[in-house]
Design a protein around this motif. Structure first.
Motif, PDB file in Angstrom:
ATOM      1  N   MET A 115       0.937  -1.159   0.018  1.00 45.51           N
ATOM      2  CA  MET A 115      -0.049  -0.044  -0.058  1.00 45.51           C
ATOM      3  C   MET A 115       0.856   1.283   0.003  1.00 45.51           C
ATOM      4  SD  MET A 115      -3.079   1.262   2.636  1.00 45.51           S
ATOM      5  CE  MET A 115      -4.150  -0.343   2.237  1.00 45.51           C
ATOM      6  N   MET A 116       0.729   2.258  -0.818  1.00 50.86           N
ATOM      7  CA  MET A 116       1.375   3.379  -0.893  1.00 50.86           C
ATOM      8  C   MET A 116       1.249   4.401   0.329  1.00 50.86           C
ATOM      9  SD  MET A 116       0.060   4.560  -4.696  1.00 50.86           S
ATOM     10  CE  MET A 116      -0.278   3.241  -5.880  1.00 50.86           C
ATOM     11  N   SER A 117       2.406   4.343   0.809  1.00 49.65           N
ATOM     12  CA  SER A 117       2.647   4.736   2.432  1.00 49.65           C
ATOM     13  C   SER A 117       1.802   6.239   2.874  1.00 49.65           C
ATOM     14  CB  SER A 117       3.809   5.210   2.700  1.00 49.65           C
ATOM     15  OG  SER A 117       4.683   6.315   1.894  1.00 49.65           O
ATOM     16  N   ASP A 118       1.577   6.852   1.831  1.00 52.30           N
ATOM     17  CA  ASP A 118       0.991   8.204   2.340  1.00 52.30           C
ATOM     18  C   ASP A 118       0.221   8.955   1.159  1.00 52.30           C
ATOM     19  OD1 ASP A 118       2.888   9.406   0.453  1.00 52.30           O
ATOM     20  OD2 ASP A 118       3.529  11.097   2.037  1.00 52.30           O
ATOM     21  N   ARG A 119      -0.140   8.138   0.095  1.00 48.21           N
ATOM     22  CA  ARG A 119      -0.918   8.483  -0.924  1.00 48.21           C
ATOM     23  C   ARG A 119      -2.622   8.622  -0.501  1.00 48.21           C
ATOM     24  NH1 ARG A 119       1.190   9.370  -5.762  1.00 48.21           N
ATOM     25  NH2 ARG A 119      -0.795   9.326  -6.697  1.00 48.21           N
ATOM     26  N   ILE A 120      -3.213   9.630  -1.190  1.00 46.40           N
ATOM     27  CA  ILE A 120      -4.556  10.137  -0.921  1.00 46.40           C
ATOM     28  C   ILE A 120      -5.478   9.910  -2.065  1.00 46.40           C
ATOM     29  CG2 ILE A 120      -6.233  11.677  -0.095  1.00 46.40           C
ATOM     30  CD1 ILE A 120      -4.371  13.141   1.612  1.00 46.40           C
TER      31      ILE A 120
ATOM     32  N   ASN B  46      -2.781  10.574 -12.553  1.00 47.16           N
ATOM     33  CA  ASN B  46      -3.487   9.849 -11.453  1.00 47.16           C
ATOM     34  C   ASN B  46      -4.938  10.511 -11.368  1.00 47.16           C
ATOM     35  OD1 ASN B  46      -1.330   8.457 -10.589  1.00 47.16           O
ATOM     36  ND2 ASN B  46      -0.438  10.348  -9.607  1.00 47.16           N
ATOM     37  N   CYS B  47      -5.524  10.551 -12.504  1.00 50.41           N
ATOM     38  CA  CYS B  47      -6.940  10.907 -12.326  1.00 50.41           C
ATOM     39  C   CYS B  47      -7.720   9.996 -13.239  1.00 50.41           C
ATOM     40  CB  CYS B  47      -7.092  12.500 -13.147  1.00 50.41           C
ATOM     41  SG  CYS B  47      -8.672  12.922 -12.807  1.00 50.41           S
TER      42      CYS B  47
ATOM     43  N   TRP C  84     -10.074   2.651  -6.784  1.00 57.76           N
ATOM     44  CA  TRP C  84      -8.877   2.761  -5.757  1.00 57.76           C
ATOM     45  C   TRP C  84      -7.852   1.820  -6.436  1.00 57.76           C
ATOM     46  CZ3 TRP C  84      -8.080  -1.240  -1.956  1.00 57.76           C
ATOM     47  CH2 TRP C  84      -7.223  -0.797  -1.004  1.00 57.76           C
ATOM     48  N   GLN C  85      -6.537   2.309  -6.174  1.00 57.30           N
ATOM     49  CA  GLN C  85      -5.532   1.364  -6.663  1.00 57.30           C
ATOM     50  C   GLN C  85      -4.484   1.416  -5.352  1.00 57.30           C
ATOM     51  OE1 GLN C  85      -4.010   2.871 -10.233  1.00 57.30           O
ATOM     52  NE2 GLN C  85      -5.752   2.506 -11.602  1.00 57.30           N
ATOM     53  N   GLY C  86      -4.895   0.879  -4.118  1.00 58.21           N
ATOM     54  CA  GLY C  86      -4.158   0.924  -3.220  1.00 58.21           C
ATOM     55  C   GLY C  86      -3.578   2.041  -2.383  1.00 58.21           C
TER      56      GLY C  86
ATOM     57  N   MET D 220     -13.068   1.594   2.957  1.00 52.50           N
ATOM     58  CA  MET D 220     -13.696   1.257   1.698  1.00 52.50           C
ATOM     59  C   MET D 220     -13.936  -0.079   1.753  1.00 52.50           C
ATOM     60  SD  MET D 220     -12.319   3.718  -1.200  1.00 52.50           S
ATOM     61  CE  MET D 220     -10.511   3.141  -1.178  1.00 52.50           C
ATOM     62  N   GLN D 221     -13.210  -0.879   2.012  1.00 48.86           N
ATOM     63  CA  GLN D 221     -13.070  -2.333   2.080  1.00 48.86           C
ATOM     64  C   GLN D 221     -14.170  -3.010   2.869  1.00 48.86           C
ATOM     65  OE1 GLN D 221      -8.718  -2.314   2.528  1.00 48.86           O
ATOM     66  NE2 GLN D 221      -8.509  -3.625   0.732  1.00 48.86           N
TER      67      GLN D 221
END
Length: 605
Positions: free
Chosen positions: A1-6, A60-61, A85-87, A186-187
């Motif tokens: 999972m990307m550490s701080d991506r929103i 990333n849109c 969503w991509q992680g 979300m999950q």
């Protein structure tokens, strides 16, 4: 999972604020490179489809495009964004018409870490803005229980300024236009695609909480929401474009009620049902609400509205009631109260009972600052419109009386215009819906000829001794009476009053008491609050009445029960004194004091 991506998820329905929203989010972020978007774009035509071409240069849109005719509502659209969503580690659900605070991305991550929970959610109803970026309000708020509608739906409301807090505040309800959490939300709690619109926020709040997620409200403003308060550029809505929206809406309402156990379940909702970490009972205790008792909440709020209406009318006779009114209105400002005044019901009932102007007069005199702004404005508009209409009708009355007098016909106004003049001269407090004229039977033909010549068209004679006349260009209706309660035509019995600087004749107070009581009994006491008020106003202005004679006359007219009921109701509602003669008669007729009327119960509360 990307550490701080929103991951910013947006369900956008034909909303041209979408691109400005996305650009503002990137412009205000401290680290725009960590922001990605998942958008469900619902469009109506090719022009709207290609509107989102402006997003092609934004990295990333991710966009899912759906024809508006195929859209199934808000819950469905938000469930589509979840598929994009991509992680990313965090997820921000927001609307397509937003503006963001500088450094919002960092602020959200920092505030989420301040929440004393393993599974926190930051959410709130954001303050407002107007495009392009005009800030309307600028303080953070919490949420509280909203009002249950007749179908059981309930929308949370924004309450309390949190500006003085030093950390996010715990709460019980989420706002769908702004929710930030770890993407695990979300999950674990995916959006229910069958919840159409109005039920989404409360259902999601309960589902998330029972799955172990804790709700918090930010103590700093993170973003602003465009609430479309003006009519300059209305936003297209799904239910305006889709003919099958109502069927989806009904299914959604039933689903909402069953998920929250407001009615028996007919299916297993699976991942869209409640969680098993905490119970619905636990949530209700935490939030201070009982979904099972939603219908009782509605009754209680309507009862509070009736108590307020009763107090509004009592203020005219007793100014000390103002304190009780202010207390009731102050309680309504307490956001922690679940049961509040149902203002929509208040306005509806006041209108149906003909006391809307009286309600405004009392509230405006007592505590206008405690009345919701939109409600006060609605009442004020009616009050002034009614006052203008009444003055216009009074001028019509004076003109007709003059025409009839010129033809040697004495006509007596026997309803609101003359009655208002007899009581206090204020023509703004009651609606003048008809102009009732009493004439001698011998003058009927002449009066009919004059009214017809003035453009009034006679209707059928539905009641003995009475005929209606309507005018194609005038809203007021004329009721011509040549027989009235069996009374003999005697001009000597009349009294004089001033109406719009003109002297006219009308009935004396004692005759009005009988007339109002008999008229109210005929149309039904449950619909006669205004007439009971008018009886009270007469007695306040003319307290000395020949009660023995009135009772004897009422008995001769076979109207004793109607007369006693009117005087008793006036005492119960407005605390007018009961004369000894009336009290003695009431003791022999206990059925009168057993009468049940909704507005009577409110006056006793």
């Amino acid at each position: 999972m990307m550490s701080d991506r929103i991951f910013v998820q947006i369900a956008a329905y034909r909303d041209f604020e979408l691109i400005p929203t996305i650009k503002d989010a990137l412009a205000q972020a401290l680290c725009p490179e960590r922001i990605s978007f998942g958008i469900c774009w619902q469009y109506a035509n090719d022009e709207e489809l290609h509107f989102i071409d402006g997003l092609k240069d934004i990295p990333n849109c991710r966009v899912a495009t759906v024809p508006a005719a195929e859209s199934c509502g808000l819950g469905w659209a938000r469930s589509q964004t979840e598929k994009l969503w991509q992680g990313e580690r965090y997820a921000l659900q927001t609307d397509a018409h937003m503006r963001f605070a500088t450094g919002w991305d960092t602020l959200l991550i920092e505030m989420l870490a301040m929440c004393p929970s393993q599974k926190p959610v930051l959410t709130a109803f954001p303050p407002g803005y107007h495009p392009p970026r005009i800030i309307v309000s600028n303080f953070p708020t919490g949420t509280a229980t909203g009002r249950f509608a007749h179908n059981g739906m309930m929308t949370p409301r924004a309450v309390e300024d949190l500006s003085n807090y030093h950390a996010p505040k715990s709460g019980a309800f989420m706002a769908g236009g702004f929710m930030f959490a770890d993407a695990r939300l979300m999950q674990e709690v995916p959006h229910d695609p069958l919840l159409y619109f109005s039920a989404t926020e409360v259902a999601y709040s309960v589902r998330a909480w029972t799955n172990g997620w804790d709700i918090y409200h930010p103590h700093r403003v993170i973003c602003w929401h465009y609430y479309y308060e003006t009519q300059e550029k209305p936003r297209p809505l799904n239910w305006e474009d889709n003919q099958d929206w109502y069927q989806r809406h009904i299914i959604s309402e039933q689903r909402f009620r069953q998920i929250l156990q407001m009615e028996p379940m007919t299916e297993d909702f699976g991942i869209y049902g409640l969680g098993n970490v905490r119970s619905l009972t636990d949530y209700e205790a935490f939030a201070g609400v009982s979904f099972r008792n939603w219908q009782q909440y509605i009754k209680d709020e309507q009862q509070r509205a009736m108590q307020l209406l009763s107090g509004c009318l009592q203020v005219y006779f007793d100014e000390t009631v103002s304190d009780r009114l202010q207390s009731l209105l102050n309680d309504d400002k307490d956001y922690s109260r679940l049961v509040q005044i149902d203002w929509q019901y208040f306005v509806h009932v006041a209108s149906e009972l003909g006391v809307l102007s009286l309600a405004y007069w009392s509230l405006n005199k007592t505590a206008p600052h405690l009345v919701p702004e939109s409600t006060l404005r609605e009442l004020q508009q009616y009050y002034y419109a009614n006052a203008l209409r009444n003055r216009s009708h009074s001028q019509v009355l004076l003109h007709l009386l003059n025409q009839l007098a010129t033809a040697q016909v004495t006509a007596i106004n026997i309803n609101e215009p003359a009655l208002a003049a007899l009581v206090d001269g204020d023509l703004s407090l009651w609606p003048f819906q008809t102009l009732d004229l009493w004439i001698a039977a011998r003058d009927r033909a002449t009066a009919t000829e004059i009214l017809t010549a003035a453009g009034y068209q006679p209707g059928e004679i539905w009641q003995l001794g009475q005929q209606s006349f309507t005018h194609p260009q005038r809203a007021v209706k004329i009721e011509l009476h040549w027989q009235l309660l069996g009374w003999e035509w005697q001009t000597e019995r009349l009294c004089k009053v001033e109406l719009e600087n003109h002297t006219i004749q009308t009935l004396p107070p004692r005759d009005y008491l009988l007339l109002l009581c008999i008229s109210a009994a005929k149309i039904g006491w449950e619909r006669s609050l205004l007439k009971v008020y008018q009886i009270a106003a007469l007695l306040a202005r003319y307290p000395s009445q020949p009660w023995e004679d009135l009772l004897q006359q009422a008995e001769q007219m076979t109207a004793k029960e109607a007369f006693l009921t009117g005087i008793w109701l006036t005492n119960q509602c407005f605390k007018t004194a009961l004369p000894t003669a009336v009290t003695q008669c009431l003791e022999t007729m206990p059925e009168i004091s057993a009468i049940t009327i909704p507005w009577l119960g409110a006056s006793e509360s």
